[in-house]
Motif scaffolding. Structure first.
Motif, PDB file in Angstrom:
ATOM      1  N   LEU A 233      -4.899  -7.478  -3.195  1.00 52.98           N
ATOM      2  CA  LEU A 233      -3.805  -7.187  -4.110  1.00 52.98           C
ATOM      3  C   LEU A 233      -3.354  -5.742  -3.933  1.00 52.98           C
ATOM      4  O   LEU A 233      -4.143  -4.814  -4.088  1.00 52.98           O
ATOM      5  N   ARG A 234      -2.085  -5.577  -3.564  1.00 44.92           N
ATOM      6  CA  ARG A 234      -1.498  -4.255  -3.332  1.00 44.92           C
ATOM      7  C   ARG A 234      -2.325  -3.419  -2.361  1.00 44.92           C
ATOM      8  O   ARG A 234      -2.409  -2.189  -2.454  1.00 44.92           O
ATOM      9  N   GLY A 235      -2.952  -4.132  -1.431  1.00 42.40           N
ATOM     10  CA  GLY A 235      -3.752  -3.477  -0.401  1.00 42.40           C
ATOM     11  C   GLY A 235      -5.044  -2.880  -0.900  1.00 42.40           C
ATOM     12  O   GLY A 235      -5.729  -2.165  -0.161  1.00 42.40           O
ATOM     13  N   ALA A 236      -5.433  -3.170  -2.140  1.00 35.15           N
ATOM     14  CA  ALA A 236      -6.570  -2.470  -2.743  1.00 35.15           C
ATOM     15  C   ALA A 236      -7.677  -3.378  -3.247  1.00 35.15           C
ATOM     16  O   ALA A 236      -8.859  -3.102  -3.016  1.00 35.15           O
ATOM     17  N   SER A 237      -7.353  -4.449  -3.969  1.00 40.87           N
ATOM     18  CA  SER A 237      -8.354  -5.238  -4.695  1.00 40.87           C
ATOM     19  C   SER A 237      -8.474  -6.651  -4.145  1.00 40.87           C
ATOM     20  O   SER A 237      -7.469  -7.336  -3.973  1.00 40.87           O
ATOM     21  N   ALA A 238      -9.708  -7.082  -3.920  1.00 40.29           N
ATOM     22  CA  ALA A 238      -9.975  -8.440  -3.464  1.00 40.29           C
ATOM     23  C   ALA A 238     -10.528  -9.268  -4.614  1.00 40.29           C
ATOM     24  O   ALA A 238     -11.369  -8.791  -5.387  1.00 40.29           O
ATOM     25  N   ALA A 239     -10.060 -10.497  -4.742  1.00 42.47           N
ATOM     26  CA  ALA A 239     -10.526 -11.371  -5.816  1.00 42.47           C
ATOM     27  C   ALA A 239     -12.015 -11.663  -5.656  1.00 42.47           C
ATOM     28  O   ALA A 239     -12.492 -11.962  -4.562  1.00 42.47           O
ATOM     29  N   GLY A 240     -12.757 -11.570  -6.769  1.00 42.80           N
ATOM     30  CA  GLY A 240     -14.187 -11.840  -6.730  1.00 42.80           C
ATOM     31  C   GLY A 240     -15.031 -10.602  -6.489  1.00 42.80           C
ATOM     32  O   GLY A 240     -16.258 -10.696  -6.387  1.00 42.80           O
ATOM     33  N   PHE A 241     -14.365  -9.434  -6.422  1.00 46.98           N
ATOM     34  CA  PHE A 241     -15.078  -8.174  -6.173  1.00 46.98           C
ATOM     35  C   PHE A 241     -14.644  -7.151  -7.236  1.00 46.98           C
ATOM     36  O   PHE A 241     -13.832  -6.272  -6.970  1.00 46.98           O
ATOM     37  N   PRO A 242     -15.184  -7.307  -8.444  1.00 50.67           N
ATOM     38  CA  PRO A 242     -14.758  -6.448  -9.562  1.00 50.67           C
ATOM     39  C   PRO A 242     -15.042  -4.967  -9.295  1.00 50.67           C
ATOM     40  O   PRO A 242     -16.049  -4.608  -8.669  1.00 50.67           O
ATOM     41  N   ASN A 243     -14.156  -4.132  -9.783  1.00 49.48           N
ATOM     42  CA  ASN A 243     -14.336  -2.678  -9.691  1.00 49.48           C
ATOM     43  C   ASN A 243     -14.624  -2.209  -8.263  1.00 49.48           C
ATOM     44  O   ASN A 243     -15.358  -1.235  -8.052  1.00 49.48           O
ATOM     45  N   TRP A 244     -14.052  -2.886  -7.309  1.00 47.36           N
ATOM     46  CA  TRP A 244     -14.160  -2.499  -5.894  1.00 47.36           C
ATOM     47  C   TRP A 244     -12.749  -2.350  -5.354  1.00 47.36           C
ATOM     48  O   TRP A 244     -11.914  -3.240  -5.506  1.00 47.36           O
ATOM     49  N   MET A 245     -12.483  -1.216  -4.757  1.00 44.06           N
ATOM     50  CA  MET A 245     -11.158  -0.958  -4.199  1.00 44.06           C
ATOM     51  C   MET A 245     -11.303  -0.456  -2.777  1.00 44.06           C
ATOM     52  O   MET A 245     -12.323   0.138  -2.410  1.00 44.06           O
ATOM     53  N   THR A 246     -10.283  -0.681  -1.983  1.00 47.77           N
ATOM     54  CA  THR A 246     -10.298  -0.165  -0.620  1.00 47.77           C
ATOM     55  C   THR A 246      -9.073   0.704  -0.384  1.00 47.77           C
ATOM     56  O   THR A 246      -7.983   0.428  -0.898  1.00 47.77           O
ATOM     57  N   ILE A 247      -9.275   1.777   0.348  1.00 47.24           N
ATOM     58  CA  ILE A 247      -8.189   2.640   0.787  1.00 47.24           C
ATOM     59  C   ILE A 247      -7.876   2.271   2.232  1.00 47.24           C
ATOM     60  O   ILE A 247      -8.781   2.094   3.045  1.00 47.24           O
ATOM     61  N   ILE A 248      -6.618   2.168   2.564  1.00 45.91           N
ATOM     62  CA  ILE A 248      -6.162   1.624   3.859  1.00 45.91           C
ATOM     63  C   ILE A 248      -6.694   0.200   4.001  1.00 45.91           C
ATOM     64  O   ILE A 248      -7.385  -0.151   4.962  1.00 45.91           O
ATOM     65  N   GLY A 249      -6.385  -0.627   3.018  1.00 46.61           N
ATOM     66  CA  GLY A 249      -6.806  -2.016   3.038  1.00 46.61           C
ATOM     67  C   GLY A 249      -5.809  -2.891   3.777  1.00 46.61           C
ATOM     68  O   GLY A 249      -4.945  -2.402   4.517  1.00 46.61           O
ATOM     69  N   PRO A 250      -5.898  -4.206   3.611  1.00 47.79           N
ATOM     70  CA  PRO A 250      -5.013  -5.134   4.308  1.00 47.79           C
ATOM     71  C   PRO A 250      -3.539  -4.827   4.072  1.00 47.79           C
ATOM     72  O   PRO A 250      -3.120  -4.517   2.956  1.00 47.79           O
ATOM     73  N   ASN A 251      -2.767  -4.877   5.141  1.00 45.62           N
ATOM     74  CA  ASN A 251      -1.306  -4.698   5.101  1.00 45.62           C
ATOM     75  C   ASN A 251      -0.880  -3.381   4.454  1.00 45.62           C
ATOM     76  O   ASN A 251       0.082  -3.321   3.698  1.00 45.62           O
ATOM     77  N   THR A 252      -1.596  -2.328   4.802  1.00 45.80           N
ATOM     78  CA  THR A 252      -1.186  -0.989   4.374  1.00 45.80           C
ATOM     79  C   THR A 252      -0.943  -0.068   5.567  1.00 45.80           C
ATOM     80  O   THR A 252      -0.620   1.105   5.390  1.00 45.80           O
ATOM     81  N   GLY A 253      -1.105  -0.586   6.789  1.00 44.95           N
ATOM     82  CA  GLY A 253      -0.892   0.217   7.985  1.00 44.95           C
ATOM     83  C   GLY A 253       0.590   0.446   8.245  1.00 44.95           C
ATOM     84  O   GLY A 253       1.456  -0.232   7.690  1.00 44.95           O
ATOM     85  N   LEU A 254       0.876   1.422   9.093  1.00 47.93           N
ATOM     86  CA  LEU A 254       2.258   1.744   9.438  1.00 47.93           C
ATOM     87  C   LEU A 254       2.437   1.737  10.952  1.00 47.93           C
ATOM     88  O   LEU A 254       1.510   2.053  11.695  1.00 47.93           O
ATOM     89  N   GLY A 255       3.657   1.413  11.361  1.00 49.76           N
ATOM     90  CA  GLY A 255       3.953   1.408  12.785  1.00 49.76           C
ATOM     91  C   GLY A 255       4.808   2.570  13.224  1.00 49.76           C
ATOM     92  O   GLY A 255       5.059   2.740  14.410  1.00 49.76           O
ATOM     93  N   ASN A 256       5.256   3.407  12.258  1.00 48.23           N
ATOM     94  CA  ASN A 256       6.179   4.474  12.657  1.00 48.23           C
ATOM     95  C   ASN A 256       6.066   5.746  11.838  1.00 48.23           C
ATOM     96  O   ASN A 256       6.850   6.664  12.039  1.00 48.23           O
ATOM     97  N   SER A 257       5.118   5.826  10.913  1.00 49.98           N
ATOM     98  CA  SER A 257       5.066   7.008  10.055  1.00 49.98           C
ATOM     99  C   SER A 257       3.618   7.398   9.789  1.00 49.98           C
ATOM    100  O   SER A 257       2.697   6.932  10.457  1.00 49.98           O
ATOM    101  N   SER A 258       3.423   8.271   8.799  1.00 47.29           N
ATOM    102  CA  SER A 258       2.114   8.853   8.525  1.00 47.29           C
ATOM    103  C   SER A 258       1.305   8.031   7.531  1.00 47.29           C
ATOM    104  O   SER A 258       1.768   7.757   6.417  1.00 47.29           O
ATOM    105  N   MET A 259       0.076   7.715   7.900  1.00 46.59           N
ATOM    106  CA  MET A 259      -0.792   6.966   7.004  1.00 46.59           C
ATOM    107  C   MET A 259      -1.185   7.782   5.771  1.00 46.59           C
ATOM    108  O   MET A 259      -1.618   7.230   4.766  1.00 46.59           O
ATOM    109  N   ILE A 260      -1.027   9.097   5.827  1.00 49.84           N
ATOM    110  CA  ILE A 260      -1.366   9.906   4.664  1.00 49.84           C
ATOM    111  C   ILE A 260      -0.464   9.544   3.485  1.00 49.84           C
ATOM    112  O   ILE A 260      -0.877   9.592   2.330  1.00 49.84           O
TER     113      ILE A 260
END
Length: 509
Positions: A369-396
């Protein structure tokens, strides 16, 4: 680490994502956190990748935190040593070192549904945390293909991200496997010193000139004296790349002109028609990341370089054999074959509420969800998660957006009161992912006719964000509680929480 240590937040990794999360936590007034780092220093991929010629292909003033501008970048495109020094500087300026646990590789993270906390086993001991922020990054675990005969190769073998600086390449016969962003920097950096260089190329990349130059002392003095000029420079760089997004995401045919410029760039450096034919891609530019180098093509045209337009398929003693049957005797093999991006190893070490790992949950493809939260994993977040990459700009830019989301996530837990956790609703995750994948269908990454590391084994693009960074910033500005299930301790009454500010669900994408 202290025995039975408990913290409010455990951050995994000390690259841009992990350090950014640590700074944001302190700015939010949260000091009860640790940063778990498996290595002995900060830097993430900019610590691990120290190969000759290593540099960033995003302009320096855009590839840095907005809250930690650096007026003293020495070049328009920074080298690895400058970026790593910047991250060390950020660590010191924001007082992060007391929070960092070096040599603390995470072995296992398991959700405790009774106590609503994560149990974390590390190489330095065990601790628990209310919230986990995973910032291991997609470019952290090298991928080396399984090549028959590799184990019996008598020479030197290493991956670009694990460069052996003790091995002397001078006069050696070297095989370079891969033609991605690392390889096009390594090839010109080592070409002059090796005896012979054989490049194994499965797919040629599109390469544009790297308009790099030294930033003058006058420019740096200006940025130091007038900080707004640094912000202005960053804003211009950001705006140019935002304007480019439409061509990548909605109108790939508009990239034809860029292809012509790339072909002219190649023709200027490569006069041999046969070599140019090998180096000319047969897919739309942008389908794979457009690479920047003004030295790659000239290096390939040198007499001590052979380009094999085929992948490495077998090794017989000191002989490397390509899929097309061509052979070469080599003393060393360097793999520039990328990383575990769509199958991140950390996912195998995260066990959620249902007792299954994140890797098992993502067996059919990563989604969060919004590249951060996976269902079934409470209070767990990811930075640079699924579908948050870029092909032409800065990941920062994307990282800072996710830090906004993380900060609001923690605020919502405070508002809820008591022992509580937030677990992304499966329907919300599915809706977000469905919209992302629908938008992805017309992008150059899906329609450009290539196979890239953006795609998972089933052909789904689970890596790239199909929009502008401004869109993502809006979509992650705050947490919509309607997209989460509030989890309480078993048998515990719901805590009386103050009024929750009215949430308006942002348009997903």
């Amino acid at each position: 680490m202290a025995e039975h240590e408990h913290v409010r937040v455990a951050v995994i990794g000390s690259g841009f994502g992990g350090l950014g999360a640590a700074v944001r936590l302190r700015r939010e007034g949260i000091t009860d956190f640790v940063v778990l780092e498996r290595a002995d220093s900060v830097g993430g991929t900019w610590r691990d990748n120290s190969y000759p010629g290593c540099a960033c292909d995003v302009p320096s003033h855009l590839y840095s935190f907005s809250f930690a501008p650096n007026p003293d970048w020495p070049r328009t495109f920074s080298g690895q040593e400058h970026i790593r020094a910047y991250l060390e500087h950020v660590t010191d300026v924001f007082g992060l070192r007391p929070h960092i646990r070096f040599g603390a590789e995470v072995k296992l993270m398991r959700w405790d549904g009774e106590r609503l906390r994560w149990e974390i086993e590390t190489a330095r001991g065990t601790l628990t945390a209310d919230v986990v922020v995973s910032a291991t990054g997609p470019l952290s675990d090298p991928k080396i293909p399984e090549i028959p005969g590799l184990e019996s190769f008598p020479g030197k073998v290493f991956h670009s991200a694990r460069w052996d600086h003790d091995y002397d390449l001078r006069g050696k016969r070297v095989a370079m496997v891969g033609t991605g962003a690392s390889a096009i920097q390594i090839v010109p950096a080592i070409q002059r010193q090796v005896g012979r260089l054989t490049l194994f190329q499965r797919t040629p990349p599109w390469v544009m000139p790297r308009m790099d130059r030294a930033i003058s002392a006058a420019e740096r003095r200006l940025h130091q004296a007038l900080p707004f000029t640094t912000r202005l420079r960053r804003g211009v760089l950001w705006g140019i790349r935002e304007l480019q997004v439409q061509a990548f995401t909605k109108h790939p045919d508009e990239l034809g002109l860029v292809e012509q410029l790339a072909k002219r760039n190649m023709a200027r450096a490569v006069k041999d028609p046969a070599l140019r034919a090998k180096l000319t891609p047969d897919y739309r530019i942008g389908c794979k990341r457009i690479l920047l180098s003004s030295e790659y093509y000239p290096a390939l045209a040198r007499p001590n370089v052979d380009v094999v337009a085929s992948g490495l398929s077998e090794i017989r003693g000191s002989t490397v054999v390509a899929a097309d049957g061509s052979e070469a005797e080599v003393d060393a093999i360097i793999f520039g074959t990328g990383f575990h991006v769509t199958d991140m190893p950390i996912a195998e070490r995260v066990v959620g509420a249902e007792g299954v790992t994140l890797a098992e949950t993502w067996k059919g493809g990563m989604q969060a969800l919004r590249g951060a939260s996976a269902a079934g994993f409470p209070n767990w977040m990811t930075i640079i998660g699924p579908n948050t990459g870029l092909g032409n700009s800065s990941m920062i830019l994307m990282i800072e957006s996710q830090l906004n989301y993380m900060a609001d996530y923690l605020r919502q837990l405070d508002v809820l009161g008591g022992r509580a956790a937030l677990d992304a609703r499966p329907a919300a995750v599915d809706a977000w992912n469905l919209e992302v994948q629908e938008r992805m269908k017309r992008t150059v990454w899906n329609t450009g006719g290539c196979t890239s590391w953006y795609l998972d084994p089933s052909g789904r693009n689970t890596t790239i964000w199909p929009g502008t960074t401004a869109e993502f910033r809006r979509a992650t500005r705050r947490v919509d509680l309607a997209e989460y299930e509030v989890v309480r301790q078993p048998g515990a009454p719901a805590a009386e929480a103050g009024p929750v500010a009215e949430q308006q669900s942002e348009a997903a994408v």
